[in-house]
Motif scaffolding. Sequence first.
Motif, PDB file in Angstrom:
ATOM      1  N   THR A  77     -13.132  -7.421 -18.554  1.00 46.28           N
ATOM      2  CA  THR A  77     -12.057  -7.612 -19.535  1.00 46.28           C
ATOM      3  C   THR A  77     -12.551  -7.356 -20.958  1.00 46.28           C
ATOM      4  OG1 THR A  77     -12.543  -9.987 -19.714  1.00 46.28           O
ATOM      5  CG2 THR A  77     -10.902  -9.303 -18.068  1.00 46.28           C
ATOM      6  N   SER A  78     -13.630  -6.601 -21.074  1.00 41.25           N
ATOM      7  CA  SER A  78     -14.234  -6.417 -22.396  1.00 41.25           C
ATOM      8  C   SER A  78     -13.694  -5.212 -23.146  1.00 41.25           C
ATOM      9  CB  SER A  78     -15.752  -6.268 -22.249  1.00 41.25           C
ATOM     10  OG  SER A  78     -16.061  -5.126 -21.454  1.00 41.25           O
ATOM     11  N   ASN A  79     -13.086  -4.290 -22.449  1.00 40.93           N
ATOM     12  CA  ASN A  79     -12.683  -3.026 -23.085  1.00 40.93           C
ATOM     13  C   ASN A  79     -11.360  -2.584 -22.466  1.00 40.93           C
ATOM     14  OD1 ASN A  79     -12.670  -0.585 -24.468  1.00 40.93           O
ATOM     15  ND2 ASN A  79     -13.942   0.439 -22.914  1.00 40.93           N
ATOM     16  N   LEU A  80     -10.251  -3.131 -22.953  1.00 40.32           N
ATOM     17  CA  LEU A  80      -8.983  -2.948 -22.259  1.00 40.32           C
ATOM     18  C   LEU A  80      -8.108  -1.886 -22.917  1.00 40.32           C
ATOM     19  CD1 LEU A  80      -8.189  -6.660 -21.395  1.00 40.32           C
ATOM     20  CD2 LEU A  80      -9.171  -4.893 -19.932  1.00 40.32           C
ATOM     21  N   PRO A  81      -7.338  -1.158 -22.104  1.00 38.41           N
ATOM     22  CA  PRO A  81      -6.527  -0.053 -22.619  1.00 38.41           C
ATOM     23  C   PRO A  81      -5.195  -0.517 -23.199  1.00 38.41           C
ATOM     24  CG  PRO A  81      -6.272  -0.210 -20.253  1.00 38.41           C
ATOM     25  CD  PRO A  81      -7.285  -1.257 -20.637  1.00 38.41           C
ATOM     26  N   VAL A  82      -4.520   0.404 -23.872  1.00 44.08           N
ATOM     27  CA  VAL A  82      -3.159   0.188 -24.364  1.00 44.08           C
ATOM     28  C   VAL A  82      -2.208   0.736 -23.308  1.00 44.08           C
ATOM     29  CG1 VAL A  82      -1.486   0.739 -26.171  1.00 44.08           C
ATOM     30  CG2 VAL A  82      -3.884   0.321 -26.757  1.00 44.08           C
ATOM     31  N   VAL A  83      -1.313  -0.120 -22.821  1.00 47.75           N
ATOM     32  CA  VAL A  83      -0.447   0.227 -21.685  1.00 47.75           C
ATOM     33  C   VAL A  83       1.011   0.186 -22.113  1.00 47.75           C
ATOM     34  CG1 VAL A  83       0.129  -0.296 -19.273  1.00 47.75           C
ATOM     35  CG2 VAL A  83      -2.160  -0.824 -20.156  1.00 47.75           C
ATOM     36  N   ALA A  84       1.786   1.167 -21.645  1.00 42.23           N
ATOM     37  CA  ALA A  84       3.211   1.254 -21.953  1.00 42.23           C
ATOM     38  C   ALA A  84       4.004   1.389 -20.658  1.00 42.23           C
ATOM     39  CB  ALA A  84       3.493   2.442 -22.865  1.00 42.23           C
ATOM     40  N   LEU A  85       5.305   1.142 -20.766  1.00 40.51           N
ATOM     41  CA  LEU A  85       6.227   1.265 -19.640  1.00 40.51           C
ATOM     42  C   LEU A  85       7.451   2.040 -20.091  1.00 40.51           C
ATOM     43  CD1 LEU A  85       7.435   0.419 -16.806  1.00 40.51           C
ATOM     44  CD2 LEU A  85       8.307  -1.620 -17.968  1.00 40.51           C
ATOM     45  N   THR A  86       7.917   2.979 -19.261  1.00 38.31           N
ATOM     46  CA  THR A  86       9.171   3.666 -19.542  1.00 38.31           C
ATOM     47  C   THR A  86      10.146   3.472 -18.387  1.00 38.31           C
ATOM     48  OG1 THR A  86       8.611   5.808 -18.507  1.00 38.31           O
ATOM     49  CG2 THR A  86       7.909   5.457 -20.788  1.00 38.31           C
ATOM     50  N   THR A  87      11.431   3.430 -18.738  1.00 32.64           N
ATOM     51  CA  THR A  87      12.506   3.395 -17.750  1.00 32.64           C
ATOM     52  C   THR A  87      13.429   4.571 -18.032  1.00 32.64           C
ATOM     53  OG1 THR A  87      12.395   0.976 -17.735  1.00 32.64           O
ATOM     54  CG2 THR A  87      14.287   1.991 -16.658  1.00 32.64           C
ATOM     55  N   SER A  88      13.681   5.367 -17.027  1.00 31.60           N
ATOM     56  CA  SER A  88      14.418   6.619 -17.189  1.00 31.60           C
ATOM     57  C   SER A  88      15.908   6.386 -17.373  1.00 31.60           C
ATOM     58  CB  SER A  88      14.213   7.492 -15.951  1.00 31.60           C
ATOM     59  OG  SER A  88      14.970   6.975 -14.859  1.00 31.60           O
ATOM     60  N   SER A 115       2.492  -9.450 -10.832  1.00 39.09           N
ATOM     61  CA  SER A 115       3.047 -10.335 -11.864  1.00 39.09           C
ATOM     62  C   SER A 115       1.999 -10.643 -12.930  1.00 39.09           C
ATOM     63  CB  SER A 115       3.532 -11.647 -11.227  1.00 39.09           C
ATOM     64  OG  SER A 115       4.490 -11.405 -10.226  1.00 39.09           O
ATOM     65  N   GLY A 116       2.371 -10.433 -14.177  1.00 40.25           N
ATOM     66  CA  GLY A 116       1.467 -10.632 -15.299  1.00 40.25           C
ATOM     67  C   GLY A 116       1.173  -9.347 -16.029  1.00 40.25           C
ATOM     68  N   LEU A 117       1.413  -8.194 -15.371  1.00 37.69           N
ATOM     69  CA  LEU A 117       1.176  -6.924 -16.037  1.00 37.69           C
ATOM     70  C   LEU A 117       2.143  -6.707 -17.197  1.00 37.69           C
ATOM     71  CD1 LEU A 117      -0.163  -4.183 -16.339  1.00 37.69           C
ATOM     72  CD2 LEU A 117       1.198  -3.335 -14.420  1.00 37.69           C
ATOM     73  N   TYR A 118       3.388  -7.192 -17.052  1.00 32.94           N
ATOM     74  CA  TYR A 118       4.349  -6.999 -18.140  1.00 32.94           C
ATOM     75  C   TYR A 118       3.863  -7.666 -19.422  1.00 32.94           C
ATOM     76  CZ  TYR A 118       8.653  -6.711 -20.814  1.00 32.94           C
ATOM     77  OH  TYR A 118       9.568  -6.435 -21.805  1.00 32.94           O
ATOM     78  N   GLN A 119       3.242  -8.817 -19.299  1.00 27.56           N
ATOM     79  CA  GLN A 119       2.729  -9.520 -20.475  1.00 27.56           C
ATOM     80  C   GLN A 119       1.610  -8.729 -21.162  1.00 27.56           C
ATOM     81  OE1 GLN A 119       3.906 -11.225 -17.723  1.00 27.56           O
ATOM     82  NE2 GLN A 119       5.562 -12.043 -18.992  1.00 27.56           N
ATOM     83  N   GLY A 120       1.021  -7.763 -20.452  1.00 27.77           N
ATOM     84  CA  GLY A 120      -0.064  -6.973 -21.016  1.00 27.77           C
ATOM     85  C   GLY A 120       0.369  -5.641 -21.604  1.00 27.77           C
ATOM     86  N   LEU A 121       1.688  -5.384 -21.643  1.00 27.37           N
ATOM     87  CA  LEU A 121       2.176  -4.121 -22.183  1.00 27.37           C
ATOM     88  C   LEU A 121       2.225  -4.156 -23.707  1.00 27.37           C
ATOM     89  CD1 LEU A 121       5.202  -3.349 -19.814  1.00 27.37           C
ATOM     90  CD2 LEU A 121       2.824  -2.609 -19.571  1.00 27.37           C
ATOM     91  N   THR A 122       2.008  -2.998 -24.319  1.00 29.27           N
ATOM     92  CA  THR A 122       2.085  -2.874 -25.777  1.00 29.27           C
ATOM     93  C   THR A 122       3.346  -2.142 -26.215  1.00 29.27           C
ATOM     94  OG1 THR A 122      -0.321  -2.897 -25.952  1.00 29.27           O
ATOM     95  CG2 THR A 122       0.885  -2.010 -27.825  1.00 29.27           C
ATOM     96  N   TYR A 123       3.827  -1.186 -25.408  1.00 29.29           N
ATOM     97  CA  TYR A 123       5.045  -0.431 -25.707  1.00 29.29           C
ATOM     98  C   TYR A 123       5.969  -0.442 -24.498  1.00 29.29           C
ATOM     99  CZ  TYR A 123       3.174   1.721 -30.002  1.00 29.29           C
ATOM    100  OH  TYR A 123       2.672   1.945 -31.263  1.00 29.29           O
ATOM    101  N   GLN A 124       7.281  -0.332 -24.786  1.00 30.84           N
ATOM    102  CA  GLN A 124       8.272  -0.173 -23.735  1.00 30.84           C
ATOM    103  C   GLN A 124       9.357   0.770 -24.253  1.00 30.84           C
ATOM    104  OE1 GLN A 124      10.029  -3.825 -22.298  1.00 30.84           O
ATOM    105  NE2 GLN A 124      11.191  -2.796 -20.680  1.00 30.84           N
ATOM    106  N   ALA A 125       9.680   1.811 -23.487  1.00 30.68           N
ATOM    107  CA  ALA A 125      10.660   2.795 -23.925  1.00 30.68           C
ATOM    108  C   ALA A 125      11.723   3.004 -22.847  1.00 30.68           C
ATOM    109  CB  ALA A 125       9.978   4.125 -24.249  1.00 30.68           C
ATOM    110  N   GLY A 126      12.926   3.368 -23.298  1.00 25.88           N
ATOM    111  CA  GLY A 126      14.012   3.646 -22.366  1.00 25.88           C
ATOM    112  C   GLY A 126      14.968   4.656 -22.953  1.00 25.88           C
ATOM    113  N   ILE A 235      11.302   1.166 -27.873  1.00 28.18           N
ATOM    114  CA  ILE A 235      11.731   2.468 -28.387  1.00 28.18           C
ATOM    115  C   ILE A 235      12.821   3.027 -27.473  1.00 28.18           C
ATOM    116  CG2 ILE A 235      11.055   4.854 -28.880  1.00 28.18           C
ATOM    117  CD1 ILE A 235       8.212   3.824 -29.399  1.00 28.18           C
ATOM    118  N   ILE A 236      13.923   3.493 -28.066  1.00 29.50           N
ATOM    119  CA  ILE A 236      15.017   4.140 -27.336  1.00 29.50           C
ATOM    120  C   ILE A 236      15.139   5.567 -27.855  1.00 29.50           C
ATOM    121  CG2 ILE A 236      17.517   4.095 -26.906  1.00 29.50           C
ATOM    122  CD1 ILE A 236      17.400   1.064 -27.322  1.00 29.50           C
TER     123      ILE A 236
END
Length: 536
Positions: A77-88, A115-126, A235-236
């Motif tokens: 857990t020392s070097n974690l990425p920036v994660v985003a989610l998109t919904t089409s 469960s718990g991955l959503y709390q780790g997201l930085t961006y969400q787009a739709g 982001i929309i």
Amino acid sequence: MYLTFSLLLISFLDFISSAPVVTSGYAPVPAVCPSTPLVRTATGISSSESAYLASRLPIASAALGKWLQKVNPSFSTSNLPVVALTTSGGGLRSLLTGAGVVQAFDSRDTDLGTSGLYQGLTYQAGLSGGGWFLSSLAGNNYPTISSLEANLWTPAFADSFLVPANLAAAPAVYEQVVVDILAKQAAGYSPTIVDPYGRLLSYQLLYGPDGGVTDQLASITGLSNFTSHNVPFPIITALNVETSTGVCLPPNNTVIYEFSPYEFGSFDSGVNAFTQTQYLGSILSNGAPVIPGHCETNFDNLGFILGTSSDVFNALCTAFPADATGILANFSALINETHALTFMDEFAIYPNPFYNYPHSSLVSSQKNLTLVDGGESNQNNPLFPLLQPSRNINVILVNDNSADTSANFPDGSELYQTYMQAQLAGLTKMPTVPPTSVFLANGYNIRPTFFGCNDNTKITIVYLPNHNYTFPSGESTEKVQYSPSETQGMIKNGQQVATYGMNGSFAECLACAVVKKTGDTLPSGCQACFTTFCYD
């Protein structure tokens, strides 16, 4: 969907001449311009977004690390990425499937391996139906999916106001929407088809009084989960159509606009600028108000924006049958005749904040922007904003609910089109995506696939396509009414999409994909995951 909706518009116009003009929370209102610049060149993300990320990233990283440790304590857990989610895009089919995906990722709402991955997201787009989902989530201060399903969506979708008979049974809603549209017209803004459309959608998606009539996109910045930086940055997207040239449908390489609580604009070279969301609707020239100090607020009504992102009515602009009768003929009369309320056209119309702005060569001569559904360029997943180098995103979870096949399921063509357009636009972080024939031959359209696994210069895309695991989820995009059992079934199937049919080992494989490019040592099981799920 636009044919059904035309009946509603006709009934609105039959009523409109007798409706009184009164004030409404929907109408734009004059305001004093801010001291900060109203328009900026798109050299990177805004200072407001940067400030949000500075506070969000530590929270997201801690949550991502917690999830990884839950999945397998061997993850670093020392070097974690920036994660985003998109919904089409995809109407209510996408909203409900996307909701199930988030529910499977949300530790507040489920107890699954994911469960718990959503709390780790930085961006969400739709976009379009995915924009409906994101608007409902963000506009209501990010409640759980279970809460939205039980308290808002289930009754609203069962009695959708986009169905004429249902609206006729709710005269108070009908009359209020008319009042809202008239108030916007009285404020000096000619309504379009998107105004009643967005207002009626809002009654199904927002909790606020009168269907969230006073909810603005910019007002999300004042909601508690946003101010505490507990949620991903939303982001929309919508698309540009150059109607001045007689074009009604956007080409594949059209400008992609993004709406966020802070800004509206585009990184695309023809626009290359952003304006403050709060002051959308202001009349500007070269980035300054035409009347010094005079701006407008309230134009960024959230219903209008989610309606903009899903505006498909421009399809009637050129493809109108010469021998049209009945409902089509009525629709033609509707948009061409002069009424007490005049609908300009089938586009969402925005006063152009980039008028006479030298950095926006494509649109600088246009006084208005004409926007449509964000998926009409055959890029139904809102990826372009997340591919921008200034956002430094490492992993994008792409929930694709497109209706590419006759059965209303995705075939990978939307993701492939984005790959092709990203190459042309110089967005080099987009990983290689194969054409549809490869998708279908290898079954990538019916199961998760990881793209960009072995190229450290690319973003990793975790592709999560809609598939009918436990429910017939290939519903038509034009279906605007869902029974309670259908709403429940679609959301539960969305959980299956997120977990690969509740596959017990998929959470670890998902975690492997998320952290692969960090350079940290991975658990031994990751190699088998990459063999199974990585395209390259």
